[in-house]
Write an enzyme that holds these catalytic residues in place. Structure first.
Site, PDB file in Angstrom:
ATOM      1  CG  PHE A 167      53.340  36.562  51.722  1.00 54.16           C
ATOM      2  CD1 PHE A 167      54.026  35.522  51.105  1.00 54.16           C
ATOM      3  CD2 PHE A 167      53.718  37.684  51.690  1.00 54.16           C
ATOM      4  CE1 PHE A 167      55.420  35.625  50.585  1.00 54.16           C
ATOM      5  CE2 PHE A 167      55.330  38.015  51.322  1.00 54.16           C
ATOM      6  CZ  PHE A 167      55.997  37.030  50.608  1.00 54.16           C
ATOM      7  CE1 TYR A 207      55.281  39.340  42.801  1.00 53.82           C
ATOM      8  CE2 TYR A 207      55.188  41.735  42.851  1.00 53.82           C
ATOM      9  CZ  TYR A 207      55.227  40.705  43.813  1.00 53.82           C
ATOM     10  OH  TYR A 207      54.840  40.533  45.126  1.00 53.82           O
ATOM     11  CE  LYS A 208      53.369  36.251  44.206  1.00 55.10           C
ATOM     12  NZ  LYS A 208      54.753  35.887  44.519  1.00 55.10           N
ATOM     13  CG  ASP A 216      47.405  38.554  48.953  1.00 48.03           C
ATOM     14  OD1 ASP A 216      47.544  38.443  47.749  1.00 48.03           O
ATOM     15  OD2 ASP A 216      48.416  39.232  49.648  1.00 48.03           O
ATOM     16  NE  ARG A 252      56.777  29.096  45.990  1.00 46.19           N
ATOM     17  CZ  ARG A 252      56.608  30.424  46.166  1.00 46.19           C
ATOM     18  NH1 ARG A 252      55.484  30.921  46.799  1.00 46.19           N
ATOM     19  NH2 ARG A 252      57.140  31.360  45.602  1.00 46.19           N
TER      20      ARG A 252
HETATM   21  C1  LIG Z   1      50.391  36.465  48.859  1.00 40.51           C
HETATM   22  C2  LIG Z   1      51.251  37.640  48.833  1.00 40.51           C
HETATM   23  N1  LIG Z   1      50.899  38.740  49.325  1.00 40.51           N
HETATM   24  C3  LIG Z   1      51.719  39.644  49.577  1.00 40.51           C
HETATM   25  C4  LIG Z   1      53.080  39.809  49.050  1.00 40.51           C
HETATM   26  C5  LIG Z   1      53.993  40.909  49.052  1.00 40.51           C
HETATM   27  O1  LIG Z   1      53.768  41.510  47.991  1.00 40.51           O
HETATM   28  P1  LIG Z   1      54.973  42.808  47.407  1.00 40.51           P
HETATM   29  O2  LIG Z   1      56.108  42.196  47.676  1.00 40.51           O
HETATM   30  O3  LIG Z   1      54.564  43.082  46.151  1.00 40.51           O
HETATM   31  O4  LIG Z   1      54.642  43.865  48.521  1.00 40.51           O
HETATM   32  C6  LIG Z   1      53.531  38.658  48.343  1.00 40.51           C
HETATM   33  C7  LIG Z   1      54.584  38.603  47.660  1.00 40.51           C
HETATM   34  O5  LIG Z   1      55.310  37.503  46.867  1.00 40.51           O
HETATM   35  C8  LIG Z   1      52.367  37.319  48.450  1.00 40.51           C
HETATM   36  O6  LIG Z   1      52.920  36.214  47.683  1.00 40.51           O
END
Ligand SMILES: Cc1ncc(COP(=O)(O)O)c(C=O)c1O
Length: 397
Positions: free
Chosen positions: A113, A209-210, A184, A356
């Protein structure tokens, strides 16, 4: 056997909506409404500042950390809640780099990400130690692990394609080369069985939150392997991670164990919502969730390929090689998704061209899968996506 009819009744999904975006934001757990009302009225309203002690607010981050920990194979006392995932990535990567000095490379992949990569770039810039972020293709990660790598930092399930890395095998390879790992689990926790201890991960982080349904902006988690709990140096040395926060010393001394990964005041209301959301997992077998998720994804892939041939599958066909989501590519992906949303089938779009869909057996079954494909087929066949309003880009896609 997990009773998915029971878990489905625990969520409030608007009548007529087919919600295939629980991989981005889970729906509202019914129990969260009463919990929030009670936290506001009975705890904050009644006790005010006393709530930190009498309502146990100060223990929420640890207590809920252990609840999340049970879903990712983490032993008690190794997982704690707080902040956002980006912050937790920073903490984990900083601590891992600190534990492995003298090496130059942070290795990641192009399926990570972007926030994780940005955080790594920012951290490397401020450390000024000549570190370098090396980004390879997901299939090249294993071969890129060598004795120059300080930390292997990966997202287990690719947010765009759903590709699943082999956490155990890559961690073993990293360790044999003398590297540490940061995983992650944003698209893994609550989506599939995870075993951070069994995989021997050094650090793991994720959001709630997912698939964990904690609500928009719900707090993140960080896991630290037992062997690092007393040695990992907290880069974000906030007062609640201090050994004695209420001594108000002028100098920082890291707290014991996972408490050192606390930073500042925890979001009590958000944590309470998450606590209520996690009740849905009581009596749920993650193996049953995985089996149902693979079944639903397989059905969706087969039906879309049969009825919407213009869409190209971007996700692994083999259920064992993907998370709990399916993506298809199309040059007009954004407009197609807007047309779906206008017909109450909710997924999302990830640039440049992926639509998606998340499959979450706690509240989604075959009926929703088939209903969504029927709408998608109609949109593709009649080019219903090709209207000006579906081409207008919103800020959040
Ligand atoms: C794999 C991954 N890492 C990091 C993040 C960033 O998370 P946050 O916005 O809670 O800091 C996300 C957000 O969707 C994500 O999907």
């Amino acid at each position: 056997m997990t009773d998915f009819a029971r878990t489905r009744a625990l969520f409030d999904i608007p009548e007529g909506m087919i919600y295939l975006d629980g991989n981005s934001l889970g729906p509202l757990p019914v129990a969260a409404k009463a919990r929030v009302a009670s936290v506001l009225a009975d705890e904050w309203g009644e006790h005010l500042i006393k709530g930190w002690n009498v309502s146990g607010w100060i223990h929420l981050s640890r207590r809920i950390g252990d609840r999340v920990g049970r879903l990712i194979g983490a032993p008690e006392g190794t997982t704690i809640m707080g902040d956002t995932l980006s912050i937790k990535v920073y903490q984990a990567l900083a601590a891992a780099l600190d534990l492995n000095p003298g090496r130059r490379i942070v290795l990641s992949d192009s399926g990570n990400f972007p926030s994780d990569l940005y955080i790594a770039q920012g951290l490397i810039g401020s450390l000024g130690r000549g570190l370098e972020l090396k980004i390879v293709e997901p299939g090249e990660v294993e071969d890129a692990i060598d004795e120059n790598v300080a930390v292997l930092m990966l997202t287990e399930v690719d947010y765009r394609t759903g590709r699943l890395h082999d956490m155990k095998a890559l961690t073993r390879k990293a360790h044999s080369a003398g590297a540490l790992t940061v995983w992650d689990l944003a698209h893994s926790a609550g989506a599939l069985p995870v075993d951070v201890l069994g995989a021997d991960a050094d650090f793991a982080v994720g959001c709630t939150y997912k698939y964990l349904n904690g609500g928009p902006g719900a707090p993140a988690f960080i896991y630290v392997a037992p062997r690092h709990l007393e040695t990992a140096r907290p880069a974000l040395s906030g007062w609640l991670g201090h050994e004695a926060p209420f001594a108000f010393d002028l100098d920082y001394r890291a707290g014991h164990g996972i408490d050192r990964m606390r930073v500042g005041t925890p979001p009590v209301i958000a944590l309470s919502v998450l606590d209520a959301a996690l009740d849905a997992w009581e009596g749920v077998s993650m193996d049953d969730v995985r089996a149902a998720s693979i079944r639903l994804c397989d059905l969706f892939i087969a039906e879309v390929e049969r009825r919407c041939p213009e869409l190209t599958l971007a996700t692994a066909r083999d259920g064992k090689k993907r998370g709990s989501q399916v993506s298809f590519r199309h040059p007009e992906g954004y407009a197609i998704m807007q047309a779906l949303i206008a017909r109450n089938v909710i997924g999302d779009f990830r640039a440049p061209d992926a639509i998606r869909f998340g499959f979450t057996p706690l509240y989604i079954g075959e009926e929703e899968v088939l209903g969504a494909v029927a709408v998608l087929e109609c949109i593709m066949r009649d080019r219903l996506w090709d209207r000006p309003e579906f081409h207008r880009k919103a800020l959040v896609t």
